[in-house]
Design an enzyme around this catalytic site. Structure first.
Site, mmCIF file in Angstrom:
data_model
loop_
_atom_site.group_PDB
_atom_site.id
_atom_site.type_symbol
_atom_site.label_atom_id
_atom_site.label_comp_id
_atom_site.label_asym_id
_atom_site.label_seq_id
_atom_site.Cartn_x
_atom_site.Cartn_y
_atom_site.Cartn_z
ATOM 1 C CG ASN A 91 -41.358 16.880 40.177
ATOM 2 O OD1 ASN A 91 -41.569 16.467 39.027
ATOM 3 N ND2 ASN A 91 -40.251 17.545 40.496
ATOM 4 C CE1 TYR A 162 -38.014 8.404 35.969
ATOM 5 C CE2 TYR A 162 -39.109 7.538 34.023
ATOM 6 C CZ TYR A 162 -38.866 8.580 34.897
ATOM 7 O OH TYR A 162 -39.474 9.795 34.699
#
Length: 257
Positions: A91, A162
């Site tokens: 994560n 990203y």
């Protein structure tokens, strides 16, 4: 009562566990009967999460997933202390925004190092351990969930680093699933929309809120507690025949084939 999502007796590594989705995932693992192995660069926050989870329910490893040496050491120490790692929530992530033509190389690299290379380092280290257990006869050596984003499926403005990293995570997921299926290791990804965390404060602000909200079919942003239920489903025996898949949890922001 039978619970196919039970984590009883399982040790789950959660990266980026000091806040937001990572913290919520660790809490859910413990609520389901498991033990959380917490990883983050923010030591004080990580210790606070461990304290909240309760004695015996968590262990703490402070360091960066972008450092492969730290990652391997973390896995070695976790196996030594816990006996085995049964799951990974990959994560950890950061955001460094800039438009493409203005993005400094270091801004690009920072996000790639954590959000893409870090995912690979953790998956590789945990996967090696799971493979060894499989070779020793363990029929259920573990499950890995890589956290991606709808930004990796449809692109994003102002965050090409990203978006590229999160698209890469999908490729990592499918490749690992194909390589490791013969060992009984399942690898899936969870693709989030906008989750109400510190990382999304800017796009949830008054300036951008309406633009993004128009894309959400359910007309609200999700909470960390909501999205980690899907993550724990992918970790658990409830998804025992699911691998190489991308579970989109985004309130309907991305609907298509």
């Amino acid at each position: 009562m039978f619970n196919p999502m039970s984590m009883e007796g399982r040790n789950i590594v959660v990266t980026g566990a000091s806040q937001g989705v990572g913290e919520a995932a660790a809490e859910m693992v413990v609520k389901l009967g498991g033990r959380a192995i917490l990883v983050d660069v923010q030591g004080d926050k990580l210790e606070a999460v461990a304290d909240k989870l309760g004695e015996g329910n968590a262990e703490v490893h402070v360091g960066s997933v972008a450092d492969p040496g730290f990652v391997q050491d973390m896995v070695n120490k976790s196996v030594a202390s816990s006996g085995a790692i049964h799951g990974l929530v990959n994560n950890a992530g950061i955001v460094r925004a800039a438009m493409i033509n203005k993005m400094p190389i270091e801004t690009w690299q920072q996000v790639i190092d954590v959000n893409l290379s870090g995912v690979f380092y953790c998956l590789q280290a945990v996967g090696r351990h799971m493979i060894e257990r499989s070779k020793d006869g363990d029929k259920n050596p573990g499950a890995i969930v890589n956290i991606s984003s709808i930004a990796g499926r449809r692109g994003t403005i102002g965050q090409i680093n990203y978006g590229a990293a999160k698209a890469g995570v999908l490729g990592i997921t499918m490749s690992a699933a194909k390589e490791w299926g013969r060992y009984g290791i399942r690898v899936n990804s969870a693709c989030f929309g906008i989750v109400a965390t510190e990382m999304t404060e800017t796009i949830r602000s008054e300036k951008f809120r309406e633009t993004y909200m128009q894309q959400v079919v359910l007309q609200r942003f999700s909470t960390p507690e909501e999205v980690v239920q899907g993550v724990c489903f992918l970790l658990s025996d409830a998804s025992s025949y699911v691998t190489g898949q991308h579970l989109t949890i985004d309130g309907g922001s991305h609907i298509g084939f």
